[in-house]
Design a protein around this motif. Structure first.
Motif, PDB file in Angstrom:
ATOM      1  N   GLY A   1       0.797  -1.215   0.000  1.00  0.00           N
ATOM      2  CA  GLY A   1       0.000   0.000   0.000  1.00  0.00           C
ATOM      3  C   GLY A   1       0.832   1.268   0.000  1.00  0.00           C
ATOM      4  N   ARG A   2       2.045   1.174  -0.488  1.00  0.00           N
ATOM      5  CA  ARG A   2       2.960   2.320  -0.533  1.00  0.00           C
ATOM      6  C   ARG A   2       3.657   2.357  -1.884  1.00  0.00           C
ATOM      7  NH1 ARG A   2       6.662   1.633   4.613  1.00  0.00           N
ATOM      8  NH2 ARG A   2       7.973   3.005   3.393  1.00  0.00           N
ATOM      9  N   ALA A   3       4.232   3.501  -2.181  1.00  0.00           N
ATOM     10  CA  ALA A   3       4.975   3.643  -3.437  1.00  0.00           C
ATOM     11  C   ALA A   3       6.313   2.921  -3.333  1.00  0.00           C
ATOM     12  CB  ALA A   3       5.188   5.114  -3.737  1.00  0.00           C
ATOM     13  N   LEU A   4       6.765   2.388  -4.446  1.00  0.00           N
ATOM     14  CA  LEU A   4       8.042   1.678  -4.504  1.00  0.00           C
ATOM     15  C   LEU A   4       9.138   2.586  -5.031  1.00  0.00           C
ATOM     16  CD1 LEU A   4       6.840  -1.632  -6.218  1.00  0.00           C
ATOM     17  CD2 LEU A   4       7.125  -1.219  -3.785  1.00  0.00           C
ATOM     18  N   LYS A   5      10.334   2.499  -4.422  1.00  0.00           N
ATOM     19  CA  LYS A   5      11.510   3.182  -4.978  1.00  0.00           C
ATOM     20  C   LYS A   5      12.049   2.345  -6.127  1.00  0.00           C
ATOM     21  CE  LYS A   5      13.914   4.179  -1.068  1.00  0.00           C
ATOM     22  NZ  LYS A   5      15.058   4.644  -0.277  1.00  0.00           N
ATOM     23  N   TYR A   6      12.353   1.081  -5.807  1.00  0.00           N
ATOM     24  CA  TYR A   6      12.817   0.123  -6.804  1.00  0.00           C
ATOM     25  C   TYR A   6      12.653  -1.273  -6.227  1.00  0.00           C
ATOM     26  CZ  TYR A   6      17.170  -0.088  -4.085  1.00  0.00           C
ATOM     27  OH  TYR A   6      18.086  -0.240  -3.086  1.00  0.00           O
ATOM     28  N   MET A   7      12.936  -2.293  -7.034  1.00  0.00           N
ATOM     29  CA  MET A   7      12.818  -3.663  -6.547  1.00  0.00           C
ATOM     30  C   MET A   7      13.899  -4.537  -7.171  1.00  0.00           C
ATOM     31  SD  MET A   7       9.308  -4.673  -8.541  1.00  0.00           S
ATOM     32  CE  MET A   7       9.306  -6.348  -8.100  1.00  0.00           C
ATOM     33  N   ASP A   8      14.282  -5.572  -6.416  1.00  0.00           N
ATOM     34  CA  ASP A   8      15.263  -6.552  -6.875  1.00  0.00           C
ATOM     35  C   ASP A   8      14.566  -7.897  -7.042  1.00  0.00           C
ATOM     36  OD1 ASP A   8      17.421  -4.731  -6.691  1.00  0.00           O
ATOM     37  OD2 ASP A   8      17.615  -5.142  -4.552  1.00  0.00           O
ATOM     38  N   LEU A   9      14.783  -8.527  -8.189  1.00  0.00           N
ATOM     39  CA  LEU A   9      14.254  -9.867  -8.444  1.00  0.00           C
ATOM     40  C   LEU A   9      15.440 -10.796  -8.682  1.00  0.00           C
ATOM     41  CD1 LEU A   9      11.438  -8.988 -10.998  1.00  0.00           C
ATOM     42  CD2 LEU A   9      11.180  -9.375  -8.553  1.00  0.00           C
ATOM     43  N   LYS A  10      15.506 -11.885  -7.927  1.00  0.00           N
ATOM     44  CA  LYS A  10      16.564 -12.875  -8.116  1.00  0.00           C
ATOM     45  C   LYS A  10      15.902 -14.150  -8.616  1.00  0.00           C
ATOM     46  CE  LYS A  10      20.316 -15.277  -5.830  1.00  0.00           C
ATOM     47  NZ  LYS A  10      20.955 -15.592  -4.549  1.00  0.00           N
ATOM     48  N   LEU A  11      16.213 -14.518  -9.859  1.00  0.00           N
ATOM     49  CA  LEU A  11      15.615 -15.698 -10.472  1.00  0.00           C
ATOM     50  C   LEU A  11      16.449 -16.927 -10.155  1.00  0.00           C
ATOM     51  CD1 LEU A  11      14.846 -14.155 -13.977  1.00  0.00           C
ATOM     52  CD2 LEU A  11      13.416 -14.138 -11.938  1.00  0.00           C
ATOM     53  N   ASP A  12      15.744 -17.990  -9.737  1.00  0.00           N
ATOM     54  CA  ASP A  12      16.408 -19.253  -9.413  1.00  0.00           C
ATOM     55  C   ASP A  12      15.513 -20.381  -9.906  1.00  0.00           C
ATOM     56  OD1 ASP A  12      18.014 -21.246  -8.408  1.00  0.00           O
ATOM     57  OD2 ASP A  12      17.434 -20.933  -6.314  1.00  0.00           O
ATOM     58  N   GLY A  13      15.648 -20.715 -11.189  1.00  0.00           N
ATOM     59  CA  GLY A  13      14.793 -21.754 -11.773  1.00  0.00           C
ATOM     60  C   GLY A  13      13.350 -21.274 -11.810  1.00  0.00           C
ATOM     61  N   ASP A  14      12.465 -22.027 -11.152  1.00  0.00           N
ATOM     62  CA  ASP A  14      11.049 -21.664 -11.100  1.00  0.00           C
ATOM     63  C   ASP A  14      10.734 -20.688  -9.965  1.00  0.00           C
ATOM     64  OD1 ASP A  14      10.479 -23.268 -13.253  1.00  0.00           O
ATOM     65  OD2 ASP A  14       9.913 -25.008 -12.028  1.00  0.00           O
ATOM     66  N   PHE A  15      11.720 -20.351  -9.156  1.00  0.00           N
ATOM     67  CA  PHE A  15      11.510 -19.496  -7.998  1.00  0.00           C
ATOM     68  C   PHE A  15      12.037 -18.085  -8.255  1.00  0.00           C
ATOM     69  CE2 PHE A  15      11.888 -23.824  -6.448  1.00  0.00           C
ATOM     70  CZ  PHE A  15      10.719 -23.957  -5.718  1.00  0.00           C
ATOM     71  N   VAL A  16      11.385 -17.122  -7.615  1.00  0.00           N
ATOM     72  CA  VAL A  16      11.801 -15.726  -7.711  1.00  0.00           C
ATOM     73  C   VAL A  16      11.837 -15.153  -6.300  1.00  0.00           C
ATOM     74  CG1 VAL A  16      11.258 -13.440  -8.639  1.00  0.00           C
ATOM     75  CG2 VAL A  16      10.722 -15.477  -9.978  1.00  0.00           C
TER      76      VAL A  16
ATOM     77  N   HIS B   1      12.624  -8.528  -3.512  1.00  0.00           N
ATOM     78  CA  HIS B   1      12.937  -7.591  -2.439  1.00  0.00           C
ATOM     79  C   HIS B   1      12.451  -6.214  -2.884  1.00  0.00           C
ATOM     80  CE1 HIS B   1      15.076  -6.332   1.182  1.00  0.00           C
ATOM     81  NE2 HIS B   1      15.293  -5.211   0.519  1.00  0.00           N
ATOM     82  N   TYR B   2      11.416  -5.719  -2.195  1.00  0.00           N
ATOM     83  CA  TYR B   2      10.852  -4.408  -2.511  1.00  0.00           C
ATOM     84  C   TYR B   2      11.554  -3.343  -1.676  1.00  0.00           C
ATOM     85  CZ  TYR B   2       6.987  -6.872  -4.757  1.00  0.00           C
ATOM     86  OH  TYR B   2       6.231  -7.661  -5.570  1.00  0.00           O
ATOM     87  N   HIS B   3      11.899  -2.241  -2.306  1.00  0.00           N
ATOM     88  CA  HIS B   3      12.465  -1.080  -1.622  1.00  0.00           C
ATOM     89  C   HIS B   3      11.396   0.005  -1.687  1.00  0.00           C
ATOM     90  CE1 HIS B   3      16.503  -2.891  -1.565  1.00  0.00           C
ATOM     91  NE2 HIS B   3      16.109  -3.419  -2.709  1.00  0.00           N
ATOM     92  N   LEU B   4      10.823   0.352  -0.539  1.00  0.00           N
ATOM     93  CA  LEU B   4       9.695   1.269  -0.476  1.00  0.00           C
ATOM     94  C   LEU B   4      10.142   2.706  -0.278  1.00  0.00           C
ATOM     95  CD1 LEU B   4       7.504  -0.896   1.906  1.00  0.00           C
ATOM     96  CD2 LEU B   4       7.426  -0.847  -0.574  1.00  0.00           C
TER      97      LEU B   4
END
Length: 94
Positions: free
Chosen positions: A30-45, A48-51
């Protein structure tokens, strides 16, 4: 929706997937995001949201009520607040 930086590690994702992860973060927090990190590992993601910071609002206790501003007080409460005794501290004598 504003442009939000999405850092993707370990692979690539489509623009639609990026938009979906951004929408999920906004909806979840429910807040604005600064940026986000996605780490892909096969079928998993791993996500990490930076608010963005939330602005701080000053809350005061006035005439028994917790208020930020006096704009919602009626005339009687405004008069009560203006007539109250305001105490000052003498810090020079300490």
């Amino acid at each position: 929706m504003e442009n939000i930086l999405v850092n993707v590690l370990g692979g690539e994702i489509t623009e639609n997937e990026k938009k979906a992860y951004i929408e999920r973060g906004i909806q979840k927090y429910g807040r604005a995001l600064k940026y986000m990190d996605l780490k892909l590992d096969g079928d998993f993601v791993d996500i990490h949201y930076h608010l963005k910071d939330v602005p701080f609002d000053r809350i005061r206790r006035i005439t028994g009520y917790l208020v930020g501003t006096l704009d919602r007080f009626n005339n009687a409460k405004r008069a009560e607040e203006s007539q109250r005794v305001k105490h000052k501290m003498d810090i020079e004598g300490v």
